[in-house]
Design a protein around this motif. Structure first.
Motif: not given
Length: 163
Positions: A100-101, A104, A124, A127
Protein backbone atom coordinates in the motif's frame (compact mmCIF):
# COMPACT_ATOMS: atom_id res chain seq x y z
CA UNK A 1 31.14 -15.25 24.75
CA UNK A 2 28.11 -16.37 22.85
CA UNK A 3 25.98 -14.26 20.58
CA UNK A 4 23.23 -14.52 18.04
CA UNK A 5 22.52 -12.26 15.14
CA UNK A 6 19.43 -11.88 13.05
CA UNK A 7 19.53 -9.81 9.89
CA UNK A 8 16.92 -8.06 7.83
CA UNK A 9 17.92 -8.85 4.27
CA UNK A 10 14.98 -7.67 2.20
CA UNK A 11 16.69 -4.54 0.92
CA UNK A 12 20.36 -5.49 0.98
CA UNK A 13 20.84 -5.74 -2.74
CA UNK A 14 19.84 -2.09 -3.07
CA UNK A 15 22.46 -0.71 -0.76
CA UNK A 16 21.41 -0.94 2.88
CA UNK A 17 21.93 -3.61 5.50
CA UNK A 18 20.07 -3.56 8.80
CA UNK A 19 21.06 -5.84 11.67
CA UNK A 20 19.65 -6.31 15.10
CA UNK A 21 21.60 -8.43 17.51
CA UNK A 22 21.71 -9.73 21.04
CA UNK A 23 24.80 -10.70 23.02
CA UNK A 24 24.97 -12.84 26.15
CA UNK A 25 28.25 -12.47 28.02
CA UNK A 26 30.08 -15.02 30.18
CA UNK A 27 29.08 -13.14 33.33
CA UNK A 28 25.40 -13.67 32.46
CA UNK A 29 24.74 -10.11 31.36
CA UNK A 30 22.68 -9.60 28.25
CA UNK A 31 22.86 -6.84 25.67
CA UNK A 32 20.49 -6.24 22.81
CA UNK A 33 21.87 -3.89 20.20
CA UNK A 34 19.91 -1.40 18.22
CA UNK A 35 19.67 -1.70 14.47
CA UNK A 36 22.91 -1.17 12.62
CA UNK A 37 22.69 0.48 9.26
CA UNK A 38 25.57 -0.10 6.91
CA UNK A 39 26.03 0.75 3.26
CA UNK A 40 26.46 -2.36 1.14
CA UNK A 41 27.88 -1.67 -2.29
CA UNK A 42 29.36 -5.12 -2.73
CA UNK A 43 26.97 -7.80 -3.97
CA UNK A 44 29.56 -10.40 -2.90
CA UNK A 45 29.33 -9.34 0.75
CA UNK A 46 29.66 -12.43 2.96
CA UNK A 47 29.90 -10.99 6.48
CA UNK A 48 29.60 -7.82 8.53
CA UNK A 49 31.72 -6.85 11.51
CA UNK A 50 30.86 -4.45 14.34
CA UNK A 51 31.78 -3.65 17.93
CA UNK A 52 29.45 -3.62 20.93
CA UNK A 53 29.40 -1.20 23.86
CA UNK A 54 32.32 -3.07 25.49
CA UNK A 55 34.37 -2.76 22.29
CA UNK A 56 34.07 -6.52 21.63
CA UNK A 57 34.25 -7.34 17.93
CA UNK A 58 31.56 -9.53 16.35
CA UNK A 59 31.05 -10.93 12.88
CA UNK A 60 27.75 -11.94 11.33
CA UNK A 61 27.24 -13.95 8.19
CA UNK A 62 25.10 -12.23 5.60
CA UNK A 63 22.86 -13.87 3.06
CA UNK A 64 21.67 -11.59 0.31
CA UNK A 65 18.28 -12.48 -1.07
CA UNK A 66 16.33 -10.80 -3.83
CA UNK A 67 13.59 -8.39 -2.93
CA UNK A 68 10.11 -9.84 -3.21
CA UNK A 69 8.16 -6.92 -1.75
CA UNK A 70 8.21 -3.39 -3.10
CA UNK A 71 7.33 -0.64 -0.63
CA UNK A 72 8.12 3.06 -0.24
CA UNK A 73 11.38 2.33 1.64
CA UNK A 74 12.70 0.15 -1.18
CA UNK A 75 11.55 2.70 -3.75
CA UNK A 76 13.45 5.41 -1.85
CA UNK A 77 16.64 3.33 -2.08
CA UNK A 78 16.13 2.48 -5.75
CA UNK A 79 15.79 6.16 -6.65
CA UNK A 80 18.36 7.58 -4.20
CA UNK A 81 15.58 9.51 -2.50
CA UNK A 82 14.26 11.01 -5.73
CA UNK A 83 11.12 8.93 -6.30
CA UNK A 84 9.12 12.11 -6.89
CA UNK A 85 11.30 12.86 -9.96
CA UNK A 86 10.93 9.39 -11.52
CA UNK A 87 9.01 9.31 -14.81
CA UNK A 88 8.98 5.57 -15.60
CA UNK A 89 9.53 2.36 -13.70
CA UNK A 90 9.72 -1.33 -14.60
CA UNK A 91 8.99 -3.59 -11.64
CA UNK A 92 11.66 -6.34 -11.38
CA UNK A 93 10.38 -9.88 -11.97
CA UNK A 94 11.56 -10.89 -8.47
CA UNK A 95 8.76 -8.76 -6.98
CA UNK A 96 5.73 -10.69 -5.74
CA UNK A 97 3.90 -7.86 -3.97
CA UNK A 98 3.61 -4.08 -4.09
CA UNK A 99 2.61 -2.68 -0.71
CA UNK A 100 0.00 0.00 0.00
CA UNK A 101 1.13 3.54 -0.88
CA UNK A 102 4.39 2.22 -2.44
CA UNK A 103 4.36 4.79 -5.26
CA UNK A 104 2.16 7.38 -3.53
CA UNK A 105 3.31 10.90 -4.26
CA UNK A 106 5.32 9.97 -7.38
CA UNK A 107 3.53 12.76 -9.23
CA UNK A 108 5.90 12.72 -12.24
CA UNK A 109 5.55 8.98 -12.84
CA UNK A 110 4.15 8.51 -16.36
CA UNK A 111 4.44 4.75 -16.85
CA UNK A 112 4.94 1.62 -14.82
CA UNK A 113 5.29 -1.94 -16.09
CA UNK A 114 4.05 -4.66 -13.72
CA UNK A 115 5.12 -8.27 -14.45
CA UNK A 116 2.93 -11.35 -13.92
CA UNK A 117 5.06 -12.21 -10.88
CA UNK A 118 3.19 -9.52 -8.90
CA UNK A 119 0.36 -11.39 -7.21
CA UNK A 120 -0.59 -8.66 -4.72
CA UNK A 121 -0.91 -4.88 -4.84
CA UNK A 122 -2.05 -3.01 -1.73
CA UNK A 123 -4.52 -0.17 -1.54
CA UNK A 124 -3.60 3.29 -2.83
CA UNK A 125 -0.33 1.96 -4.27
CA UNK A 126 -0.37 4.71 -6.92
CA UNK A 127 -2.05 7.49 -4.95
CA UNK A 128 -1.32 10.96 -6.37
CA UNK A 129 0.25 9.56 -9.56
CA UNK A 130 -1.92 11.75 -11.78
CA UNK A 131 0.12 11.28 -15.00
CA UNK A 132 0.44 7.50 -14.73
CA UNK A 133 -0.42 4.81 -17.27
CA UNK A 134 -0.12 1.26 -15.83
CA UNK A 135 1.08 -1.58 -18.08
CA UNK A 136 0.33 -5.06 -16.67
CA UNK A 137 1.53 -8.38 -18.07
CA UNK A 138 -1.51 -10.07 -16.53
CA UNK A 139 -4.55 -10.31 -18.79
CA UNK A 140 -6.84 -9.08 -16.01
CA UNK A 141 -6.66 -7.96 -12.39
CA UNK A 142 -5.42 -10.82 -10.15
CA UNK A 143 -7.88 -11.70 -7.39
CA UNK A 144 -5.46 -10.89 -4.55
CA UNK A 145 -4.93 -7.27 -5.61
CA UNK A 146 -6.72 -4.81 -3.35
CA UNK A 147 -9.96 -3.37 -4.68
CA UNK A 148 -8.37 0.06 -4.17
CA UNK A 149 -4.95 -0.65 -5.73
CA UNK A 150 -5.72 1.85 -8.52
CA UNK A 151 -7.77 4.23 -6.41
CA UNK A 152 -7.42 7.12 -8.86
CA UNK A 153 -8.56 4.99 -11.82
CA UNK A 154 -5.43 5.55 -13.84
CA UNK A 155 -5.48 3.94 -17.31
CA UNK A 156 -4.44 0.26 -17.30
CA UNK A 157 -3.17 -1.72 -20.29
CA UNK A 158 -3.80 -5.43 -19.57
CA UNK A 159 -1.87 -8.18 -21.38
CA UNK A 160 1.18 -5.97 -21.96
CA UNK A 161 4.15 -7.89 -23.36
CA UNK A 162 7.41 -6.97 -21.62
CA UNK A 163 10.46 -6.77 -23.85
Amino acid sequence: KSYSVSGETSIQQYGRLNLTYSVKYDDGSFYKGTAIEQTCNDSNLKSVEWKDRYNNKFTAKVSISPITTLNSDVLYLLTNGNADLMTEFEVPSSIKSIESYAFAGCSNLKSIVIPKSVTYIGEYAFDDCTKLIIYCEADSQPSDWSGYWNSENRPVVWGYKMS
